[in-house]
Design a protein around this motif. Structure first.
Motif, PDB file in Angstrom:
ATOM      1  N   TRP A  91     -25.181 -27.464  11.152  1.00  0.00           N
ATOM      2  CA  TRP A  91     -26.393 -27.956  11.624  1.00  0.00           C
ATOM      3  C   TRP A  91     -26.976 -29.252  11.235  1.00  0.00           C
ATOM      4  N   LYS A  92     -26.717 -29.310   9.958  1.00  0.00           N
ATOM      5  CA  LYS A  92     -27.500 -30.424   9.159  1.00  0.00           C
ATOM      6  C   LYS A  92     -26.303 -31.594   9.156  1.00  0.00           C
ATOM      7  N   VAL A  93     -25.093 -31.306   9.017  1.00  0.00           N
ATOM      8  CA  VAL A  93     -24.001 -32.404   9.218  1.00  0.00           C
ATOM      9  C   VAL A  93     -24.013 -32.921  10.559  1.00  0.00           C
ATOM     10  N   ALA A  94     -24.195 -32.250  11.669  1.00  0.00           N
ATOM     11  CA  ALA A  94     -24.381 -32.625  13.034  1.00  0.00           C
ATOM     12  C   ALA A  94     -25.554 -33.409  13.524  1.00  0.00           C
ATOM     13  N   ARG A  95     -26.658 -32.947  12.691  1.00  0.00           N
ATOM     14  CA  ARG A  95     -27.954 -33.676  13.022  1.00  0.00           C
ATOM     15  C   ARG A  95     -27.818 -35.174  12.556  1.00  0.00           C
ATOM     16  N   ASN A  96     -27.419 -35.305  10.902  1.00  0.00           N
ATOM     17  CA  ASN A  96     -27.258 -36.321  10.234  1.00  0.00           C
ATOM     18  C   ASN A  96     -26.498 -37.389  11.150  1.00  0.00           C
ATOM     19  N   ILE A  97     -25.350 -36.924  11.741  1.00  0.00           N
ATOM     20  CA  ILE A  97     -24.548 -37.837  12.406  1.00  0.00           C
ATOM     21  C   ILE A  97     -25.006 -38.335  13.672  1.00  0.00           C
ATOM     22  N   ALA A  98     -25.389 -37.328  14.486  1.00  0.00           N
ATOM     23  CA  ALA A  98     -25.987 -37.521  15.731  1.00  0.00           C
ATOM     24  C   ALA A  98     -27.195 -38.573  15.650  1.00  0.00           C
ATOM     25  N   LYS A  99     -27.892 -38.470  14.521  1.00  0.00           N
ATOM     26  CA  LYS A  99     -29.160 -39.462  14.397  1.00  0.00           C
ATOM     27  C   LYS A  99     -28.831 -40.665  13.400  1.00  0.00           C
ATOM     28  N   GLY A 100     -27.508 -40.951  13.302  1.00  0.00           N
ATOM     29  CA  GLY A 100     -27.065 -42.262  12.517  1.00  0.00           C
ATOM     30  C   GLY A 100     -27.601 -42.316  10.918  1.00  0.00           C
ATOM     31  N   ARG A 101     -27.879 -41.294  10.466  1.00  0.00           N
ATOM     32  CA  ARG A 101     -28.218 -41.143   9.201  1.00  0.00           C
ATOM     33  C   ARG A 101     -27.164 -41.325   8.141  1.00  0.00           C
ATOM     34  N   GLN A 102     -26.824 -42.529   7.976  1.00  0.00           N
ATOM     35  CA  GLN A 102     -25.440 -42.963   7.326  1.00  0.00           C
ATOM     36  C   GLN A 102     -25.790 -42.731   5.608  1.00  0.00           C
ATOM     37  N   THR A 103     -24.628 -42.547   4.914  1.00  0.00           N
ATOM     38  CA  THR A 103     -24.807 -42.561   3.681  1.00  0.00           C
ATOM     39  C   THR A 103     -24.083 -43.857   3.039  1.00  0.00           C
ATOM     40  N   PRO A 104     -24.916 -44.411   2.005  1.00  0.00           N
ATOM     41  CA  PRO A 104     -24.470 -45.717   1.599  1.00  0.00           C
ATOM     42  C   PRO A 104     -23.153 -45.646   0.850  1.00  0.00           C
ATOM     43  N   VAL A 105     -22.342 -46.647   0.713  1.00  0.00           N
ATOM     44  CA  VAL A 105     -21.080 -46.608   0.079  1.00  0.00           C
ATOM     45  C   VAL A 105     -21.302 -47.444  -1.031  1.00  0.00           C
ATOM     46  N   ARG A 106     -20.810 -47.047  -2.176  1.00  0.00           N
ATOM     47  CA  ARG A 106     -21.027 -47.635  -3.596  1.00  0.00           C
ATOM     48  C   ARG A 106     -19.733 -48.718  -3.839  1.00  0.00           C
ATOM     49  N   VAL A 107     -20.072 -49.830  -3.657  1.00  0.00           N
ATOM     50  CA  VAL A 107     -18.826 -50.728  -3.947  1.00  0.00           C
ATOM     51  C   VAL A 107     -18.714 -51.312  -5.231  1.00  0.00           C
ATOM     52  N   THR A 108     -17.647 -51.326  -6.117  1.00  0.00           N
ATOM     53  CA  THR A 108     -17.737 -51.676  -7.480  1.00  0.00           C
ATOM     54  C   THR A 108     -16.530 -52.696  -7.360  1.00  0.00           C
ATOM     55  N   PHE A 109     -16.653 -53.831  -8.070  1.00  0.00           N
ATOM     56  CA  PHE A 109     -15.450 -54.744  -8.302  1.00  0.00           C
ATOM     57  C   PHE A 109     -15.453 -55.433  -9.603  1.00  0.00           C
ATOM     58  N   ASN A 110     -14.514 -55.781 -10.195  1.00  0.00           N
ATOM     59  CA  ASN A 110     -14.474 -56.591 -11.260  1.00  0.00           C
ATOM     60  C   ASN A 110     -12.936 -56.989 -11.563  1.00  0.00           C
ATOM     61  N   ASN A 111     -12.791 -57.881 -12.506  1.00  0.00           N
ATOM     62  CA  ASN A 111     -11.249 -58.187 -12.978  1.00  0.00           C
ATOM     63  C   ASN A 111     -10.469 -58.940 -11.589  1.00  0.00           C
ATOM     64  N   LEU A 112     -11.218 -59.628 -10.909  1.00  0.00           N
ATOM     65  CA  LEU A 112     -10.633 -60.342  -9.634  1.00  0.00           C
ATOM     66  C   LEU A 112     -10.433 -61.535 -10.083  1.00  0.00           C
ATOM     67  N   ARG A 113      -9.506 -62.461  -9.322  1.00  0.00           N
ATOM     68  CA  ARG A 113      -9.210 -63.830  -9.338  1.00  0.00           C
ATOM     69  C   ARG A 113      -9.948 -64.568  -8.331  1.00  0.00           C
ATOM     70  N   PHE A 114      -9.299 -64.171  -6.924  1.00  0.00           N
ATOM     71  CA  PHE A 114      -9.844 -64.854  -6.125  1.00  0.00           C
ATOM     72  C   PHE A 114     -10.576 -64.296  -4.994  1.00  0.00           C
ATOM     73  N   VAL A 115     -11.535 -64.946  -4.230  1.00  0.00           N
ATOM     74  CA  VAL A 115     -12.130 -64.252  -3.012  1.00  0.00           C
ATOM     75  C   VAL A 115     -11.637 -63.398  -2.015  1.00  0.00           C
ATOM     76  N   GLU A 116     -10.032 -64.177  -1.810  1.00  0.00           N
ATOM     77  CA  GLU A 116      -9.326 -63.138  -1.002  1.00  0.00           C
ATOM     78  C   GLU A 116      -9.221 -61.724  -1.525  1.00  0.00           C
ATOM     79  N   GLU A 117      -8.908 -61.717  -2.915  1.00  0.00           N
ATOM     80  CA  GLU A 117      -9.158 -60.035  -3.455  1.00  0.00           C
ATOM     81  C   GLU A 117     -10.275 -59.262  -3.339  1.00  0.00           C
TER      82      GLU A 117
END
Length: 335
Positions: A91-117
């Motif tokens: 019920w909790k999973v269904a409610r969160n998805i039905a109401k659009g209560r997204q879980t943030p995504v953690r994005v980590t990056f390092n050691n990149l040369r180009f913006v294309e990467e």
């Protein structure tokens, strides 16, 4: 008269069965490893159940699909990304998805040369694709005064949080806001005291990172480049030649490479190249900003292949160091 008790008993049994079924449906528990459920933009309603069952397993996913629909879920309201953890109730999973209560995504990056990467990495983490990120960078960064050559200096490695559905323009803006916030008045003042702008320091830091993978050397290497700029000497930085020939794996730089025409060729041109040759770390920039003055103008990779460098004040000293290093390369058969 006997039929009435029987009918009542049947009704009671049916009601109890419905209650038990509903209870099992509503309070079913997700028993597997945490997963993300992504509902892309434009998903047909008939495909939502398949998304749930594919990711959550048929039994639990089917229960979530029923409860999601009962709670008014639509593909439009549920467009997003949601983490389902071990022990979560249906019920909790269904409610969160039905109401659009997204879980943030953690994005980590390092050691990149180009913006294309960086664009490709964002493509992996978020709903946007690489082309959308590059197009947004072109629009956002040009409006903020960056040239294309300076794009690598518009971002800074770190860990960020976004919703999976965040538009590309907002992602680029927030990443750039973070990079710009790094340049506090104190850091800017330190750069200016060295005769440099923030972008100048990012260019130097990018070369430093390609020159040495030893963090303890970064300040010393950066100060050497500053010495050469202040003395009106060309940087003669080998990493910029690797950038020109598009080969960062080169172990030797030969004279013909140093003759290639390019604004990034710091053997032919004095001063700094037009932009960073990679996306530099904040820690590297700080190491250069806080480096101690020293008298060195030359450096050569150590012949012990430790990743360290041998520093020299004069060219004759440097020549001797270079001979030792090249002999070590010859012994290892490095061409």
């Amino acid at each position: 008269m006997k039929k009435k008790p029987i009918v009542i008993s049947v009704i009671i049994v049916v009601v109890l069965a419905c209650i038990i079924t509903c209870y099992k449906q509503v309070f079913a528990t997700y028993e597997y490893e945490p997963v993300r459920v992504n509902v892309p933009a434009g998903t047909p309603k008939g495909n939502v159940k398949k998304i749930f069952t594919d990711v959550l397993g048929y039994d639990f996913g089917s229960k979530v699909a029923v409860l999601w629909s009962l709670q008014g879920g639509t593909p439009e309201s549920s467009h997003g990304s949601y983490v389902v953890k071990t022990g979560d109730k249906a019920w909790k999973v269904a409610r969160n998805i039905a109401k659009g209560r997204q879980t943030p995504v953690r994005v980590t990056f390092n050691n990149l040369r180009f913006v294309e990467e960086l664009a490709a990495k964002m493509d992996n983490y978020l709903e946007l694709d690489s082309a959308q990120f590059i197009a947004a960078a072109d629009t956002v960064l040009s409006s903020r005064g960056y040239t294309y050559e300076q794009w690598q200096g518009a971002f800074m490695p770190d860990t960020y949080e976004f919703y999976w559905t965040t538009p590309a323009s907002e992602v680029v803006s927030r990443l750039n806001d973070h990079a710009r916030a790094f340049w506090t008045p104190e850091r800017t003042a330190k750069a200016e005291s060295l005769g440099m702008s923030p972008m100048d320091m990012e260019i130097i830091a990018s070369i430093v990172e390609e020159e040495s993978n030893r963090a303890e050397e970064h300040g010393k290497v950066g100060r050497l480049y500053i010495n050469r700029i202040q003395d009106d000497r060309p940087l003669q930085a080998d990493p910029t030649i690797k950038f020109v020939v598009h080969n960062f794996a080169l172990r030797r730089i030969f004279r013909p490479d140093t003759k290639k025409e390019s604004p990034y060729n710091t053997y032919l041109n004095k001063g700094l190249p037009p932009g960073p040759i990679r996306i530099p770390e904040g820690a590297t920039i700080d190491s250069v900003l806080n480096s101690k003055p020293h008298p060195y103008y030359f450096m050569c990779a150590s012949p012990d292949f430790s990743g360290r460098h041998v520093f020299a004040k004069t060219f004759p000293e440097h020549r001797q160091n270079a001979v030792l290093y090249h002999r070590a390369l010859d012994r290892r058969g490095v061409k």
